[in-house]
Motif scaffolding. Sequence first.
Motif, PDB file in Angstrom:
ATOM      1  N   ILE A 173       0.881  -1.186  -0.111  1.00 32.41           N
ATOM      2  CA  ILE A 173      -0.062  -0.058  -0.091  1.00 32.41           C
ATOM      3  C   ILE A 173       0.756   1.326   0.015  1.00 32.41           C
ATOM      4  O   ILE A 173       1.830   1.431   0.886  1.00 32.41           O
ATOM      5  N   VAL A 174       0.685   1.869  -0.958  1.00 37.63           N
ATOM      6  CA  VAL A 174       1.432   3.201  -1.255  1.00 37.63           C
ATOM      7  C   VAL A 174       0.793   4.498  -1.332  1.00 37.63           C
ATOM      8  O   VAL A 174      -0.262   4.534  -1.859  1.00 37.63           O
ATOM      9  N   GLY A 175       1.146   5.424  -0.572  1.00 42.74           N
ATOM     10  CA  GLY A 175       0.685   6.820  -0.895  1.00 42.74           C
ATOM     11  C   GLY A 175       1.201   7.927  -1.376  1.00 42.74           C
ATOM     12  O   GLY A 175       2.564   8.091  -1.194  1.00 42.74           O
ATOM     13  N   PHE A 232      -3.816  11.013   2.998  1.00 45.01           N
ATOM     14  CA  PHE A 232      -3.505   9.684   3.714  1.00 45.01           C
ATOM     15  C   PHE A 232      -5.059   9.313   4.330  1.00 45.01           C
ATOM     16  O   PHE A 232      -4.956   8.081   5.069  1.00 45.01           O
ATOM     17  N   GLY A 233      -6.011  10.054   4.171  1.00 43.45           N
ATOM     18  CA  GLY A 233      -7.380   9.720   4.623  1.00 43.45           C
ATOM     19  C   GLY A 233      -8.109   8.283   4.190  1.00 43.45           C
ATOM     20  O   GLY A 233      -8.647   7.796   5.031  1.00 43.45           O
ATOM     21  N   CYS A 234      -7.764   8.119   3.104  1.00 37.66           N
ATOM     22  CA  CYS A 234      -8.275   6.826   2.313  1.00 37.66           C
ATOM     23  C   CYS A 234      -7.545   5.554   3.197  1.00 37.66           C
ATOM     24  O   CYS A 234      -8.326   4.634   3.230  1.00 37.66           O
ATOM     25  N   GLN A 235      -6.405   5.554   3.527  1.00 38.52           N
ATOM     26  CA  GLN A 235      -5.579   4.688   4.126  1.00 38.52           C
ATOM     27  C   GLN A 235      -6.195   4.498   5.551  1.00 38.52           C
ATOM     28  O   GLN A 235      -6.126   3.638   6.124  1.00 38.52           O
ATOM     29  N   LEU A 236      -6.611   5.773   6.062  1.00 36.91           N
ATOM     30  CA  LEU A 236      -7.255   5.479   7.397  1.00 36.91           C
ATOM     31  C   LEU A 236      -8.250   4.899   7.517  1.00 36.91           C
ATOM     32  O   LEU A 236      -8.692   4.422   8.538  1.00 36.91           O
ATOM     33  N   GLN A 237      -9.095   5.009   6.036  1.00 35.55           N
ATOM     34  CA  GLN A 237     -10.395   4.465   6.244  1.00 35.55           C
ATOM     35  C   GLN A 237     -10.255   2.925   6.283  1.00 35.55           C
ATOM     36  O   GLN A 237     -11.366   2.374   6.857  1.00 35.55           O
ATOM     37  N   ARG A 244     -10.520   0.395  -9.208  1.00 34.96           N
ATOM     38  CA  ARG A 244     -10.559   1.511  -8.719  1.00 34.96           C
ATOM     39  C   ARG A 244     -11.460   1.530  -7.545  1.00 34.96           C
ATOM     40  O   ARG A 244     -12.761   0.718  -7.805  1.00 34.96           O
ATOM     41  N   VAL A 245     -11.282   2.436  -6.634  1.00 38.13           N
ATOM     42  CA  VAL A 245     -12.234   2.491  -5.698  1.00 38.13           C
ATOM     43  C   VAL A 245     -12.360   4.038  -5.334  1.00 38.13           C
ATOM     44  O   VAL A 245     -11.331   4.871  -4.951  1.00 38.13           O
ATOM     45  N   PRO A 246     -13.691   4.782  -5.812  1.00 40.16           N
ATOM     46  CA  PRO A 246     -13.579   6.323  -5.922  1.00 40.16           C
ATOM     47  C   PRO A 246     -13.781   6.536  -4.583  1.00 40.16           C
ATOM     48  O   PRO A 246     -13.928   5.953  -3.500  1.00 40.16           O
ATOM     49  N   CYS A 247     -14.401   7.828  -4.461  1.00 39.26           N
ATOM     50  CA  CYS A 247     -14.860   8.697  -3.368  1.00 39.26           C
ATOM     51  C   CYS A 247     -13.795   9.440  -2.465  1.00 39.26           C
ATOM     52  O   CYS A 247     -12.653   9.177  -2.773  1.00 39.26           O
ATOM     53  N   CYS A 248     -14.121  10.442  -1.409  1.00 38.60           N
ATOM     54  CA  CYS A 248     -13.088  11.249  -0.714  1.00 38.60           C
ATOM     55  C   CYS A 248     -13.606  11.416   0.696  1.00 38.60           C
ATOM     56  O   CYS A 248     -14.493  12.175   0.715  1.00 38.60           O
TER      57      CYS A 248
END
Length: 261
Positions: A19-21, A26-31, A144-148
Motif C-alpha cells: 500500500i503506497v501513498g 492519507f485519509g483513504c488509508q485511514l479509512q 478503482r475505488v472512488p470517493c473522498c
Amino acid sequence: MCANCIACDEKPTPPRVVIVGLASCFGCQLQITNVESHLLDVLGQIDLTYWQLASSEPMPDGFDVAIIEGAVTTEESEALVRELRAKAKAVIAIGACANTAGIPGMAAAHHLMRPTEVYDEVPEACGGMIAPRSVPSVIDVEYRVPCCPIDPFEFIETLTRALYGSNATQTTRTMCGDCKRNETGCFYGEGTLCLGLVTLAGCGARCVNLGRPCNGCRGISPDANLESARESVARYGVSVEAFDKALEMFNQTNPVLKAKD
C-alpha cells in the motif's frame, strides 16, 4: 484457476500486497483501518509486505497487488507508479486523488501546470514537481475505488476481487437513481446545487441521506449527459457556471469532463 485470480496462482505463500501513498491527506488509508474486523479477515489471507502508513521498512522487490492512494505530482512519484505497474499483477487506485487527481488536481487549473509558475522557489524536499495527474493517466489499473474518502467496505470488496477474480460488472449509473431508491428529496427543488445528477453512483448517496448535496467525489459517470444536466440546472434556477465550477473540484484532470465539454 479462475480468471484474474491471484490468490490461487499455484503458490504456497499468500498473495503479497503493498500500500503506497502519494500526494493526498492519507485519509483513504485511514479509512481502511476503520473496518478492523473485516480487515483482519482479509489480512489473514494476504501477506501485507509493505504499508507506507504503518511501516518505515523499505518496499520489497516483489509483490502481487499494489494499492495506490494519492495523485502523481512529482517525477519521483511518476517513476514509482511505473515501477509498481511493472512489478504488480494487479493495481488498485483508491480515492479521488488517485483516480481523478482530486484536490491536488486543482493545481492544474487555469494553466498553472508547474509550481514554479506560482512560487519563486520550490523547496528541494518537494522533488521534481510536475502537473498533478491521476494514477490511471500514468499507468493502467485493474481496479478503482472512488470517493473522498473511500468507503472501506467497497475497498474490501475490491481487494477481494483483485485477489480471487470476479466477473461482476461495475455500475456506470448516476447518483440520482440512488436518491430515488432512498426516497430522499431533491436539492434542486430547493434551488440548491447538487452534483448527483452526473456523479458516478455506488456510495448509496450517503451525503444526500445526511442532508448534504453531493459534491461529486466519485467522479463523473461515463453515462452522464453534461449538456442535459446543464439544461436541468438552469431550469431549476441554479447557476450553470456554479455547476461547472463545482465539477472541477474532483474532475479537473478527469478526461470524462474534458471529453464531454
